[in-house]
Design a protein around this motif. Structure first.
Motif, PDB file in Angstrom:
ATOM      1  N   LEU A 184       0.815  -1.210   0.000  1.00 35.45           N
ATOM      2  CA  LEU A 184       0.000   0.000   0.000  1.00 35.45           C
ATOM      3  C   LEU A 184       0.852   1.264   0.000  1.00 35.45           C
ATOM      4  O   LEU A 184       0.527   2.242  -0.689  1.00 35.45           O
ATOM      5  N   LEU A 185       1.941   1.261   0.747  1.00 38.71           N
ATOM      6  CA  LEU A 185       2.830   2.426   0.756  1.00 38.71           C
ATOM      7  C   LEU A 185       3.454   2.655  -0.620  1.00 38.71           C
ATOM      8  O   LEU A 185       3.514   3.796  -1.101  1.00 38.71           O
ATOM      9  N   PHE A 186       3.934   1.595  -1.258  1.00 40.41           N
ATOM     10  CA  PHE A 186       4.484   1.732  -2.604  1.00 40.41           C
ATOM     11  C   PHE A 186       3.435   2.290  -3.567  1.00 40.41           C
ATOM     12  O   PHE A 186       3.727   3.195  -4.357  1.00 40.41           O
ATOM     13  N   LEU A 187       2.224   1.765  -3.503  1.00 40.79           N
ATOM     14  CA  LEU A 187       1.174   2.203  -4.425  1.00 40.79           C
ATOM     15  C   LEU A 187       0.761   3.649  -4.176  1.00 40.79           C
ATOM     16  O   LEU A 187       0.605   4.423  -5.131  1.00 40.79           O
ATOM     17  N   VAL A 188       0.600   4.031  -2.933  1.00 36.58           N
ATOM     18  CA  VAL A 188       0.165   5.394  -2.623  1.00 36.58           C
ATOM     19  C   VAL A 188       1.229   6.411  -3.023  1.00 36.58           C
ATOM     20  O   VAL A 188       0.938   7.409  -3.712  1.00 36.58           O
ATOM     21  N   PHE A 189       2.473   6.175  -2.619  1.00 32.98           N
ATOM     22  CA  PHE A 189       3.535   7.129  -2.956  1.00 32.98           C
ATOM     23  C   PHE A 189       3.838   7.124  -4.453  1.00 32.98           C
ATOM     24  O   PHE A 189       4.145   8.165  -5.038  1.00 32.98           O
ATOM     25  N   GLY A 190       3.762   5.965  -5.077  1.00 29.92           N
ATOM     26  CA  GLY A 190       3.977   5.897  -6.519  1.00 29.92           C
ATOM     27  C   GLY A 190       2.909   6.637  -7.292  1.00 29.92           C
ATOM     28  O   GLY A 190       3.207   7.412  -8.207  1.00 29.92           O
ATOM     29  N   ALA A 191       1.646   6.428  -6.926  1.00 28.32           N
ATOM     30  CA  ALA A 191       0.553   7.124  -7.602  1.00 28.32           C
ATOM     31  C   ALA A 191       0.635   8.631  -7.375  1.00 28.32           C
ATOM     32  O   ALA A 191       0.393   9.418  -8.296  1.00 28.32           O
ATOM     33  N   LEU A 193       8.483   8.589 -13.879  1.00 29.75           N
ATOM     34  CA  LEU A 193       9.181   7.309 -14.038  1.00 29.75           C
ATOM     35  C   LEU A 193       9.379   6.609 -12.694  1.00 29.75           C
ATOM     36  O   LEU A 193       9.102   5.418 -12.560  1.00 29.75           O
ATOM     37  N   VAL A 194       9.851   7.335 -11.700  1.00 33.75           N
ATOM     38  CA  VAL A 194      10.067   6.737 -10.381  1.00 33.75           C
ATOM     39  C   VAL A 194       8.735   6.305  -9.764  1.00 33.75           C
ATOM     40  O   VAL A 194       8.632   5.229  -9.169  1.00 33.75           O
ATOM     41  N   GLY A 195       7.707   7.143  -9.906  1.00 39.57           N
ATOM     42  CA  GLY A 195       6.387   6.786  -9.392  1.00 39.57           C
ATOM     43  C   GLY A 195       5.826   5.549 -10.072  1.00 39.57           C
ATOM     44  O   GLY A 195       5.200   4.704  -9.428  1.00 39.57           O
ATOM     45  N   GLY A 196       6.063   5.427 -11.381  1.00 36.60           N
ATOM     46  CA  GLY A 196       5.621   4.236 -12.105  1.00 36.60           C
ATOM     47  C   GLY A 196       6.316   2.984 -11.608  1.00 36.60           C
ATOM     48  O   GLY A 196       5.690   1.924 -11.440  1.00 36.60           O
ATOM     49  N   VAL A 197       7.627   3.087 -11.348  1.00 34.04           N
ATOM     50  CA  VAL A 197       8.374   1.945 -10.810  1.00 34.04           C
ATOM     51  C   VAL A 197       7.845   1.583  -9.424  1.00 34.04           C
ATOM     52  O   VAL A 197       7.683   0.395  -9.099  1.00 34.04           O
ATOM     53  N   LEU A 198       7.564   2.592  -8.596  1.00 36.37           N
ATOM     54  CA  LEU A 198       7.000   2.311  -7.271  1.00 36.37           C
ATOM     55  C   LEU A 198       5.650   1.612  -7.381  1.00 36.37           C
ATOM     56  O   LEU A 198       5.351   0.704  -6.597  1.00 36.37           O
ATOM     57  N   CYS A 199       4.833   2.030  -8.332  1.00 35.73           N
ATOM     58  CA  CYS A 199       3.530   1.375  -8.519  1.00 35.73           C
ATOM     59  C   CYS A 199       3.704  -0.086  -8.938  1.00 35.73           C
ATOM     60  O   CYS A 199       2.989  -0.960  -8.450  1.00 35.73           O
ATOM     61  N   VAL A 200       4.646  -0.343  -9.842  1.00 33.79           N
ATOM     62  CA  VAL A 200       4.903  -1.724 -10.269  1.00 33.79           C
ATOM     63  C   VAL A 200       5.385  -2.559  -9.080  1.00 33.79           C
ATOM     64  O   VAL A 200       4.930  -3.696  -8.871  1.00 33.79           O
ATOM     65  N   LEU A 201       6.292  -1.994  -8.270  1.00 34.47           N
ATOM     66  CA  LEU A 201       6.745  -2.707  -7.073  1.00 34.47           C
ATOM     67  C   LEU A 201       5.590  -2.938  -6.099  1.00 34.47           C
ATOM     68  O   LEU A 201       5.510  -3.989  -5.462  1.00 34.47           O
ATOM     69  N   GLY A 202       4.710  -1.967  -5.967  1.00 37.30           N
ATOM     70  CA  GLY A 202       3.551  -2.115  -5.090  1.00 37.30           C
ATOM     71  C   GLY A 202       2.622  -3.214  -5.551  1.00 37.30           C
ATOM     72  O   GLY A 202       2.102  -3.991  -4.738  1.00 37.30           O
TER      73      GLY A 202
END
Length: 153
Positions: free
Chosen positions: A11-18, A43-52
């Motif tokens: 959830l943290l990865f998805l929220v911060f990535g989005a 780009l960094v937010g997209g990577v965080l979303c993928v990791l999330g």
């Protein structure tokens, strides 16, 4: 599904990535040969979303396999977590209207109460040291235009 450490990380990865993608998109992406200011956050937010999403898939897979995952926070950890979060929010709310020094005093006092045990003289030493270092770094060293005290003081 209970909030365990795997799900909380997802959830943290998805929220911060989005949030990074949404905020960066407004700055403009630019072109491939000349990237805009929003390209890197997107780009960094997209990577965080993928990791999330990957972390969420792992959490779901573990839950279906009936694996016992550790809880995100125990009851004993909630008080310090909330106090430190409250200290940061209090600092953010006070730094502009009250000035840097009063905001730091409130930040340190609230955050200090999150620990158990600790002598009263230690908080005074911590306040003096932290305030002196912050003023030296941000006001004197970097020259940031931050008021130290409220206006008129």
């Amino acid at each position: 599904m209970t909030i365990n450490s795997e799900l909380l990380a997802a959830l943290l990865f998805l929220v911060f990535g989005a949030a990074a993608v949404l905020l960066g998109w407004g700055y403009g992406l630019g072109t491939p040969s000349r990237l805009g200011t929003g390209a890197m956050p997107v780009l960094v937010g997209g990577v965080l979303c993928v990791l999330g999403i990957a972390q969420f898939a792992n959490a779901t897979k573990a839950a279906r396999a009936r694996q016992r995952l550790p809880r995100a926070f125990s009851r004993a950890e909630m008080r310090p977590l909330l106090l430190v979060l409250g200290a940061v929010l209090a600092f953010a709310a006070l730094v502009i209207p009250a000035g840097l020094v009063p905001a730091l005093v409130v930040l340190i006092a609230i955050a200090w109460s999150a620990q158990s045990g600790g002598q009263r003289w230690e908080i005074a030493g911590a306040m003096v040291t932290v305030i002196a270092l912050i003023i030296a770094i941000f006001k004197l060293g970097l020259g940031l235009p931050i008021r130290l005290f409220p206006a008129g003081f």
